[in-house]
Design a protein around this motif. Structure first.
Motif, short mmCIF file in Angstrom:
data_model
loop_
_atom_site.label_atom_id
_atom_site.label_comp_id
_atom_site.label_asym_id
_atom_site.label_seq_id
_atom_site.Cartn_x
_atom_site.Cartn_y
_atom_site.Cartn_z
N PHE A 152 1.14 -1.20 0.19
CA PHE A 152 0.19 0.29 -0.09
C PHE A 152 0.92 1.34 -0.33
O PHE A 152 0.80 2.54 -0.53
N ALA A 153 2.10 1.26 1.13
CA ALA A 153 2.90 2.30 0.50
C ALA A 153 3.42 3.04 -0.50
O ALA A 153 4.20 4.16 -0.12
N TYR A 154 3.97 1.90 -1.19
CA TYR A 154 4.23 1.91 -2.74
C TYR A 154 3.86 2.13 -3.22
O TYR A 154 4.01 3.35 -4.07
N VAL A 155 2.28 2.38 -3.22
CA VAL A 155 1.00 3.50 -4.09
C VAL A 155 1.06 4.95 -4.15
O VAL A 155 0.71 5.66 -4.78
N TRP A 156 0.86 4.79 -2.65
CA TRP A 156 0.35 6.17 -1.73
C TRP A 156 1.32 6.69 -1.87
O TRP A 156 1.60 8.76 -1.85
N ILE A 157 2.80 7.18 -1.03
CA ILE A 157 3.27 7.60 -1.25
C ILE A 157 4.07 8.60 -2.22
O ILE A 157 4.07 9.96 -2.48
N PRO A 158 3.97 7.60 -3.98
CA PRO A 158 4.72 8.75 -4.98
C PRO A 158 4.07 9.07 -5.00
O PRO A 158 3.07 10.64 -5.60
N LEU A 159 2.00 8.66 -5.07
CA LEU A 159 1.10 9.11 -5.70
C LEU A 159 1.11 10.84 -5.04
O LEU A 159 0.33 11.71 -4.89
#
Length: 131
Positions: A74-81
């Motif tokens: 989840f963090a791999y998607v959320w942080i850059p987004l």
């Protein structure tokens, strides 16, 4: 990615965040010729989601690998987004009722990241305990 790499990266990001948040106190204002506020404030705003990443990586560091993997996906998607959304958000808003500016986008994306991450961590942690 290994837990240690995420933790070290988030520590470095948190240090850069605080250095760019207080550039006069850290002495890095001398590095740029422009005003410190105009140069370092956007950097600090874009790095705001790194602080919850650091705190949550500390929480998941000693947990089972399955809990960590569920959260890090989840963090791999959320942080850059969220960093991209903060980057494209306007500096100032003409709307007095719903001001969508970099600060509010950074705050709410970080808040949502913490809430959703805690839900994922708790859900996966208790799902692993019942097995």
């Amino acid at each position: 990615m290994k837990k240690k790499y995420v933790l070290v990266t988030s520590v470095i990001g948190t240090l850069v965040f605080f250095a760019s948040l207080f550039p006069e106190n850290t002495g890095i204002c001398n590095l740029v010729n422009a005003s410190c506020v105009f140069f370092f404030d956007p950097i600090a705003e874009n790095l705001l989601p790194i602080i919850p990443l650091f705190l949550l990586s500390l929480i998941t560091y000693k947990m089972r690998d399955e809990v960590y993997r569920a959260w890090i996906r989840f963090a791999y998607v959320w942080i850059p987004l969220s960093m991209f959304l903060i980057l494209i958000a306007p500096e100032y808003s003409a709307d007095w009722m719903f001001p969508i500016v970099k600060g509010t986008v950074a705050f709410f994306s970080s808040l949502l990241f913490v809430i959703i991450s805690l839900i994922i961590i708790v859900w996966k942690y208790f799902a692993m305990r019942t097995r």
